[in-house]
Design a protein around this motif. Structure first.
Motif, PDB file in Angstrom:
ATOM      1  N   ILE A  88       0.843  -1.206   0.000  1.00 22.67           N
ATOM      2  CA  ILE A  88       0.000   0.000   0.000  1.00 22.67           C
ATOM      3  C   ILE A  88       0.872   1.246   0.000  1.00 22.67           C
ATOM      4  O   ILE A  88       0.630   2.198  -0.756  1.00 22.67           O
ATOM      5  CB  ILE A  88      -0.953  -0.016   1.208  1.00 22.67           C
ATOM      6  CG1 ILE A  88      -1.882  -1.231   1.145  1.00 22.67           C
ATOM      7  CG2 ILE A  88      -1.766   1.269   1.270  1.00 22.67           C
ATOM      8  CD1 ILE A  88      -2.795  -1.359   2.341  1.00 22.67           C
ATOM      9  N   ARG A  89       1.893   1.265   0.838  1.00 18.35           N
ATOM     10  CA  ARG A  89       2.800   2.414   0.886  1.00 18.35           C
ATOM     11  C   ARG A  89       3.549   2.559  -0.435  1.00 18.35           C
ATOM     12  O   ARG A  89       3.747   3.678  -0.937  1.00 18.35           O
ATOM     13  CB  ARG A  89       3.786   2.231   2.042  1.00 18.35           C
ATOM     14  CG  ARG A  89       4.891   3.264   2.112  1.00 18.35           C
ATOM     15  CD  ARG A  89       4.374   4.635   2.499  1.00 18.35           C
ATOM     16  NE  ARG A  89       3.998   4.694   3.885  1.00 18.35           N
ATOM     17  CZ  ARG A  89       3.586   5.800   4.492  1.00 18.35           C
ATOM     18  NH1 ARG A  89       3.497   6.931   3.809  1.00 18.35           N
ATOM     19  NH2 ARG A  89       3.219   5.790   5.762  1.00 18.35           N
ATOM     20  N   GLN A 260       9.659  12.938   3.649  1.00 18.64           N
ATOM     21  CA  GLN A 260       9.610  11.979   4.753  1.00 18.64           C
ATOM     22  C   GLN A 260       8.183  11.700   5.200  1.00 18.64           C
ATOM     23  O   GLN A 260       7.871  10.571   5.608  1.00 18.64           O
ATOM     24  CB  GLN A 260      10.443  12.505   5.928  1.00 18.64           C
ATOM     25  CG  GLN A 260      11.936  12.465   5.678  1.00 18.64           C
ATOM     26  CD  GLN A 260      12.739  12.799   6.910  1.00 18.64           C
ATOM     27  OE1 GLN A 260      12.217  13.305   7.904  1.00 18.64           O
ATOM     28  NE2 GLN A 260      14.031  12.524   6.864  1.00 18.64           N
ATOM     29  N   LEU A 261       7.309  12.692   5.131  1.00 16.21           N
ATOM     30  CA  LEU A 261       5.900  12.447   5.437  1.00 16.21           C
ATOM     31  C   LEU A 261       5.287  11.473   4.433  1.00 16.21           C
ATOM     32  O   LEU A 261       4.461  10.629   4.792  1.00 16.21           O
ATOM     33  CB  LEU A 261       5.122  13.768   5.419  1.00 16.21           C
ATOM     34  CG  LEU A 261       5.284  14.692   6.622  1.00 16.21           C
ATOM     35  CD1 LEU A 261       4.548  15.996   6.369  1.00 16.21           C
ATOM     36  CD2 LEU A 261       4.753  14.037   7.887  1.00 16.21           C
ATOM     37  N   MET A 262       5.689  11.592   3.176  1.00 17.47           N
ATOM     38  CA  MET A 262       5.169  10.691   2.146  1.00 17.47           C
ATOM     39  C   MET A 262       5.705   9.275   2.339  1.00 17.47           C
ATOM     40  O   MET A 262       4.961   8.296   2.240  1.00 17.47           O
ATOM     41  CB  MET A 262       5.555  11.212   0.769  1.00 17.47           C
ATOM     42  CG  MET A 262       5.149  10.309  -0.378  1.00 17.47           C
ATOM     43  SD  MET A 262       5.904  10.782  -1.938  1.00 17.47           S
ATOM     44  CE  MET A 262       7.635  10.526  -1.568  1.00 17.47           C
ATOM     45  N   VAL A 263       6.986   9.166   2.661  1.00 13.88           N
ATOM     46  CA  VAL A 263       7.601   7.848   2.819  1.00 13.88           C
ATOM     47  C   VAL A 263       7.100   7.163   4.082  1.00 13.88           C
ATOM     48  O   VAL A 263       6.856   5.954   4.102  1.00 13.88           O
ATOM     49  CB  VAL A 263       9.140   7.980   2.830  1.00 13.88           C
ATOM     50  CG1 VAL A 263       9.790   6.646   3.118  1.00 13.88           C
ATOM     51  CG2 VAL A 263       9.621   8.524   1.498  1.00 13.88           C
ATOM     52  N   GLY A 264       6.912   7.937   5.170  1.00 14.58           N
ATOM     53  CA  GLY A 264       6.414   7.367   6.410  1.00 14.58           C
ATOM     54  C   GLY A 264       7.441   6.462   7.063  1.00 14.58           C
ATOM     55  O   GLY A 264       8.624   6.764   7.128  1.00 14.58           O
ATOM     56  N   HIS A 269       5.958  11.737  12.524  1.00 10.68           N
ATOM     57  CA  HIS A 269       4.688  12.214  11.990  1.00 10.68           C
ATOM     58  C   HIS A 269       4.493  11.663  10.583  1.00 10.68           C
ATOM     59  O   HIS A 269       5.341  11.829   9.713  1.00 10.68           O
ATOM     60  CB  HIS A 269       4.652  13.749  11.947  1.00 10.68           C
ATOM     61  CG  HIS A 269       4.689  14.386  13.302  1.00 10.68           C
ATOM     62  ND1 HIS A 269       3.621  14.343  14.173  1.00 10.68           N
ATOM     63  CD2 HIS A 269       5.662  15.068  13.939  1.00 10.68           C
ATOM     64  CE1 HIS A 269       3.934  14.982  15.292  1.00 10.68           C
ATOM     65  NE2 HIS A 269       5.173  15.433  15.167  1.00 10.68           N
ATOM     66  N   SER A 270       3.370  11.000  10.398  1.00 11.50           N
ATOM     67  CA  SER A 270       2.985  10.530   9.062  1.00 11.50           C
ATOM     68  C   SER A 270       1.478  10.351   9.057  1.00 11.50           C
ATOM     69  O   SER A 270       0.958   9.249   9.188  1.00 11.50           O
ATOM     70  CB  SER A 270       3.696   9.222   8.707  1.00 11.50           C
ATOM     71  OG  SER A 270       3.348   8.814   7.410  1.00 11.50           O
ATOM     72  N   ASN A 271       0.768  11.473   8.963  1.00 17.28           N
ATOM     73  CA  ASN A 271      -0.682  11.462   9.099  1.00 17.28           C
ATOM     74  C   ASN A 271      -1.414  11.353   7.765  1.00 17.28           C
ATOM     75  O   ASN A 271      -2.618  11.598   7.704  1.00 17.28           O
ATOM     76  CB  ASN A 271      -1.156  12.736   9.822  1.00 17.28           C
ATOM     77  CG  ASN A 271      -0.553  12.858  11.209  1.00 17.28           C
ATOM     78  OD1 ASN A 271      -0.393  11.863  11.902  1.00 17.28           O
ATOM     79  ND2 ASN A 271      -0.237  14.064  11.614  1.00 17.28           N
ATOM     80  N   LEU A 272      -0.703  11.041   6.695  1.00 21.03           N
ATOM     81  CA  LEU A 272      -1.335  10.952   5.395  1.00 21.03           C
ATOM     82  C   LEU A 272      -2.118   9.657   5.259  1.00 21.03           C
ATOM     83  O   LEU A 272      -1.805   8.637   5.872  1.00 21.03           O
ATOM     84  CB  LEU A 272      -0.271  11.031   4.290  1.00 21.03           C
ATOM     85  CG  LEU A 272       0.489  12.355   4.183  1.00 21.03           C
ATOM     86  CD1 LEU A 272       1.559  12.255   3.111  1.00 21.03           C
ATOM     87  CD2 LEU A 272      -0.453  13.504   3.867  1.00 21.03           C
ATOM     88  N   HIS A 273      -3.154   9.704   4.456  1.00 21.55           N
ATOM     89  CA  HIS A 273      -3.995   8.547   4.152  1.00 21.55           C
ATOM     90  C   HIS A 273      -3.643   8.042   2.761  1.00 21.55           C
ATOM     91  O   HIS A 273      -3.204   8.831   1.905  1.00 21.55           O
ATOM     92  CB  HIS A 273      -5.471   8.959   4.220  1.00 21.55           C
ATOM     93  CG  HIS A 273      -6.412   7.805   4.202  1.00 21.55           C
ATOM     94  ND1 HIS A 273      -6.907   7.260   3.023  1.00 21.55           N
ATOM     95  CD2 HIS A 273      -6.948   7.064   5.213  1.00 21.55           C
ATOM     96  CE1 HIS A 273      -7.714   6.252   3.307  1.00 21.55           C
ATOM     97  NE2 HIS A 273      -7.749   6.108   4.617  1.00 21.55           N
ATOM     98  N   PRO A 274      -3.793   6.745   2.494  1.00 26.92           N
ATOM     99  CA  PRO A 274      -3.475   6.241   1.153  1.00 26.92           C
ATOM    100  C   PRO A 274      -4.224   6.932   0.026  1.00 26.92           C
ATOM    101  O   PRO A 274      -3.745   6.945  -1.114  1.00 26.92           O
ATOM    102  CB  PRO A 274      -3.860   4.757   1.253  1.00 26.92           C
ATOM    103  CG  PRO A 274      -3.705   4.422   2.684  1.00 26.92           C
ATOM    104  CD  PRO A 274      -4.083   5.655   3.433  1.00 26.92           C
ATOM    105  N   GLU A 275      -5.399   7.520   0.320  1.00 25.59           N
ATOM    106  CA  GLU A 275      -6.164   8.206  -0.716  1.00 25.59           C
ATOM    107  C   GLU A 275      -5.775   9.668  -0.877  1.00 25.59           C
ATOM    108  O   GLU A 275      -6.349  10.377  -1.700  1.00 25.59           O
ATOM    109  CB  GLU A 275      -7.659   8.113  -0.394  1.00 25.59           C
ATOM    110  CG  GLU A 275      -8.206   6.696  -0.352  1.00 25.59           C
ATOM    111  CD  GLU A 275      -8.083   5.997  -1.695  1.00 25.59           C
ATOM    112  OE1 GLU A 275      -8.180   6.700  -2.723  1.00 25.59           O
ATOM    113  OE2 GLU A 275      -7.874   4.776  -1.727  1.00 25.59           O
TER     114      GLU A 275
END
Length: 303
Positions: A88-89, A260-264, A269-275
């Motif tokens: 997914i990532r 780095q937020l995109m890579v997680g 901090h990595s609050n992004l959702h796959p969508e």
């Protein structure tokens, strides 16, 4: 019978079932023993007086169970969440880089038209209303993309808004490039590409977590905005040079943080959702565009 459990029990893993079964078996055995003792006492002499267990037999069995705080699978597994699976990532990162590449290609093509088409350059200089008309449309689309999270997850609305925003951004950059030398724009483009690739590789390889700097970077961005407003009324070469250098540093840090937020993964901090791949692509795209503008300003001041 007293049953005391001193160790924490995880009800999600089913550890309590064998305790309940054990308590039921012990209860049946204790009742059988009491019934046997009662039947034998009817045939023999009664010796109930002075029996220390007589009162305990009249009372119900007491169970003391100490239960710890509820533990869930999400607490025990740090990789749980929307990006629990590596596939997914990986698909999310591929989508972000694909959209970002398309955005940069469209922007570069639009800037090239303004840069090398002389008739268009003359028309833009003679009609400043074109630039002023682009600004409100640009900010409206930008606010919709930044604030309407649900709309950014709906296909094809998210792609349409992102495409419209990219075209408007390209037109604005094209009007800016009209007032610059073509050589300066090309040098700024090459420098921005080199810095972007270097910072992206650095963000992917470094052990430093730049996502922790989000609060500090927001404060620095606010200071940069106020600084830029003051420079409208102050004509100073060194203050403008300092402003361009400070902006380059701030958006370089923003680029590392957004990557780095995109890579997680191991980052705090990595609050992004796959969508939210459109939102992630938009953040990195804006970092690159602002970095290009400040590098272009540095090159212009240096010449």
């Amino acid at each position: 019978m007293d049953l005391e459990v001193s160790e924490p029990i995880d009800f999600s893993s089913g550890d309590h079932q064998h305790l309940v079964q054990k308590a039921a078996d012990d209860n049946i055995q204790s009742k059988s023993a009491r019934s046997y003792g009662t039947s034998s006492s009817t045939h023999g002499p009664q010796q109930t007086h002075g029996n220390p267990h007589s009162k305990a037999g009249e009372q119900g069995d007491t169970y003391v169970v100490e239960i710890s705080a509820e533990t869930t699978t999400e607490d025990s597994n740090p990789l749980s969440g929307p990006f629990s699976e590596a596939a997914i990532r990986r698909a999310f990162i591929v989508k972000v880089f694909f959209l970002l590449s398309v955005q940069l290609l469209i922007t570069g093509a639009i800037i090239s038209l303004f840069l090398f088409w002389k008739a268009l350059r003359v028309w833009v200089v003679k009609n400043p209303w074109f630039t002023y008309a682009l600004l409100p449309a640009f900010f409206v689309v930008f606010i919709i993309l930044a604030c309407c999270g649900k709309l950014c997850r709906q296909v094809p609305a998210n792609y349409i808004l992102l495409g419209l925003f990219t075209i408007l951004q390209g037109l604005l950059l094209g009007t800016v490039s009209v007032f610059c030398n073509a050589e300066e724009v090309l040098w700024a483009t090459a420098a921005t590409a080199l810095v972007t690739i270097s910072l992206t590789l650095f963000a992917l390889q470094t052990k430093c977590d730049f996502t922790l700097l989000s609060g500090m970077l927001f404060v620095l961005l606010f200071v940069l905005i106020i600084y830029g407003i003051l420079l409208i009324f102050i004509r100073s070469y060194w203050l403008h040079l300092l402003y361009a250098g400070l902006g380059t540093v701030i958006f370089s840090l923003y680029l590392v943080m957004d990557v780095q937020l995109m890579v997680g993964g191991r980052h705090h901090h990595s609050n992004l959702h796959p969508e939210e791949y459109v939102f992630a692509a938009l953040n990195i795209y804006m970092d690159i565009i602002n970095l290009f503008l400040f590098i272009l300003q540095l090159i212009g001041l240096g010449r």
